[in-house]
Design an enzyme around this catalytic site. Structure first.
Site, PDB file in Angstrom:
ATOM      1  CB  CYS A 107       3.954   2.763 -14.567  1.00 36.67           C
ATOM      2  SG  CYS A 107       5.689   2.474 -14.823  1.00 36.67           S
ATOM      3  CB  CYS A 152      -2.301   4.312   0.501  1.00 36.25           C
ATOM      4  SG  CYS A 152      -2.939   4.577  -1.160  1.00 36.25           S
ATOM      5  CB  CYS A 198       4.942  -0.828 -15.887  1.00 35.66           C
ATOM      6  SG  CYS A 198       5.001  -1.277 -14.132  1.00 35.66           S
ATOM      7  CB  CYS A 229      -1.719   0.696   2.245  1.00 42.10           C
ATOM      8  SG  CYS A 229      -2.119  -0.806   1.316  1.00 42.10           S
ATOM      9  CB  CYS A 256      -8.014   1.532  -2.570  1.00 43.79           C
ATOM     10  SG  CYS A 256      -7.296  -0.123  -2.438  1.00 43.79           S
ATOM     11  CB  CYS A 298       8.177  -3.327 -11.118  1.00 37.97           C
ATOM     12  SG  CYS A 298       8.421  -1.731 -10.312  1.00 37.97           S
ATOM     13  NE  ARG A 336      11.106   3.281 -11.779  1.00 39.72           N
ATOM     14  CZ  ARG A 336      10.475   2.170 -12.144  1.00 39.72           C
ATOM     15  NH1 ARG A 336       9.518   1.699 -11.411  1.00 39.72           N
ATOM     16  NH2 ARG A 336      10.794   1.559 -13.249  1.00 39.72           N
TER      17      ARG A 336
HETATM   18  S1  SF4 Z   1      -1.442   1.264  -1.687  1.00 42.07           S
HETATM   19 FE1  SF4 Z   1      -3.369   2.419  -1.714  1.00 42.07          FE
HETATM   20  S2  SF4 Z   1      -4.279   1.916  -3.694  1.00 42.07           S
HETATM   21 FE2  SF4 Z   1      -2.708   0.362  -3.292  1.00 42.07          FE
HETATM   22  S3  SF4 Z   1      -3.766  -1.302  -2.250  1.00 42.07           S
HETATM   23 FE3  SF4 Z   1      -2.990   0.038  -0.607  1.00 42.07          FE
HETATM   24  S4  SF4 Z   1      -4.703   1.464  -0.183  1.00 42.07           S
HETATM   25 FE4  SF4 Z   1      -5.115   0.492  -2.172  1.00 42.07          FE
END
Ligand code: SF4
Length: 317
Positions: free
Chosen positions: A99, A62, A130, A59, A55, A190, A262
């Site tokens: 999901c 993540c 989902c 974040c 990705c 959600c 949740r």
């Molecule tokens: S949480 Fe992870 S998968 Fe989702 S947008 Fe952020 S970096 Fe990408």
């Protein structure tokens, strides 16, 4: 009763909930929970990563971000049949909602076509659907709705003020815009957040006040405890104090009495006793299955045993 559902919670009011004596907080949360739900029922969802890793977003929590070396290999979007096999297995294990999560900043239109086929297939198995695919345009939200998507997950993650220290590649407002498109398309929302990222109690209050300002409230509010994954910027974060996590669940229940709250990521590191307190505080949904996207989750057998010990049963669809 109608006064319970409010969209005008101030941050100060939410902060005051966090500061209630623990027993008063839990009593209030459980009392409201019983007003709106059968306190013995827990909604069961299964989460499948249909497109893992690689990705472009940053974040900080993540492992699927391509910017961090967290040992997650980037994969292509799963084939339709493989997704449907997983959905059948989830149904057989007792899930009522399936999901599908994809590690995208936003899907391309051809990705949306492929996910729409998955949504149609999963729905035909008698499961609620989902998806969490990143930011959505107006047209993409409408297409997913037409395919039969029941819920869309898009989290706010934290308070508006703390957010910039966690994600720099999309704004808080962009998240709110996607939520508005989802709502406008008639898809249930959600939306929740993550605690244990180094935020203050005031940030937790800010997250919940922002969620509660959404009108209507999100139908489903996942509260995640950070899963600290080595290689991510938050890999060494201090673990959240379990009672602070329980408080967050209770405050979410009070601020959004009719939403399904949740107990989401982070259960692997939680004791049965902490989870029991979360259920007492108004959590009434969990994810079943060995993995949450790429991080471990308590195995379904353990969950079933815990639910039996607590006298809890799956919520019917
Ligand atoms: S949480 Fe992870 S998968 Fe989702 S947008 Fe952020 S970096 Fe990408």
């Amino acid at each position: 009763m109608s006064g319970d559902i409010r969209h005008d919670w101030t941050r100060g009011e939410v902060r005051a909930l966090f500061q209630l004596p623990f027993n008063d907080l839990i009593f209030r949360a459980q009392s409201l929970h019983r007003t709106y739900f059968d306190a013995r029922e827990v909604q069961i969802s299964t989460l499948l990563s249909i497109k893992t890793g690689g990705c472009p977003e940053d974040c900080a929590y993540c492992p699927q971000s391509a910017r961090y070396d967290a040992g997650v290999k980037a994969e292509k979007l799963m084939a339709l049949n493989a997704v449907l096999d997983e959905a059948r297995a989830a149904k057989a294990a007792g899930a009522s909602r399936f999901c599908m999560g994809a590690a995208w900043r936003e899907p391309k239109d051809r990705d949306v076509e492929a996910v729409c086929a998955m949504v149609e297939g999963v729905k035909s198995l008698g499961l609620e659907t989902c998806a969490t695919l990143g930011m959505l345009s107006h047209d993409q939200a409408q297409k997913l709705k037409r395919a039969g998507l029941d819920y869309y997950n898009h989290n706010l993650d934290t308070s508006p003020e703390f957010y910039g220290g966690i994600i720099t590649t999309r704004t808080y407002q962009e998240r709110l815009d996607t939520l508005a498109e989802v709502r406008a398309a008639g898809i249930a929302v959600c939306c929740g957040g993550i605690v244990g990222m180094g935020e203050s109690q005031d940030d937790r209050a800010g997250l919940i006040a922002t969620l509660a300002a959404l009108d209507p409230h999100p139908e489903s509010v996942p509260i995640n405890a950070l899963v600290r994954v080595a290689g991510t910027p938050l890999g060494e974060a201090a673990m959240i104090e379990p009672l602070d996590f329980v408080r967050t669940i209770a405050v979410a229940r009070i601020a959004m009495p009719k939403s399904v709250v949740r107990l989401s990521a982070g259960r692997e590191e939680m004791s049965d006793e902490t989870q029991a307190l979360c259920f007492l505080s108004g959590a009434n949904s969990i994810f079943y299955g060995p993995k949450l996207l790429t991080t471990p989750n308590p195995v379904a057998d353990h969950d079933r045993a815990l639910m039996a010990r607590l006298g809890l049963k799956p919520m019917p669809v």
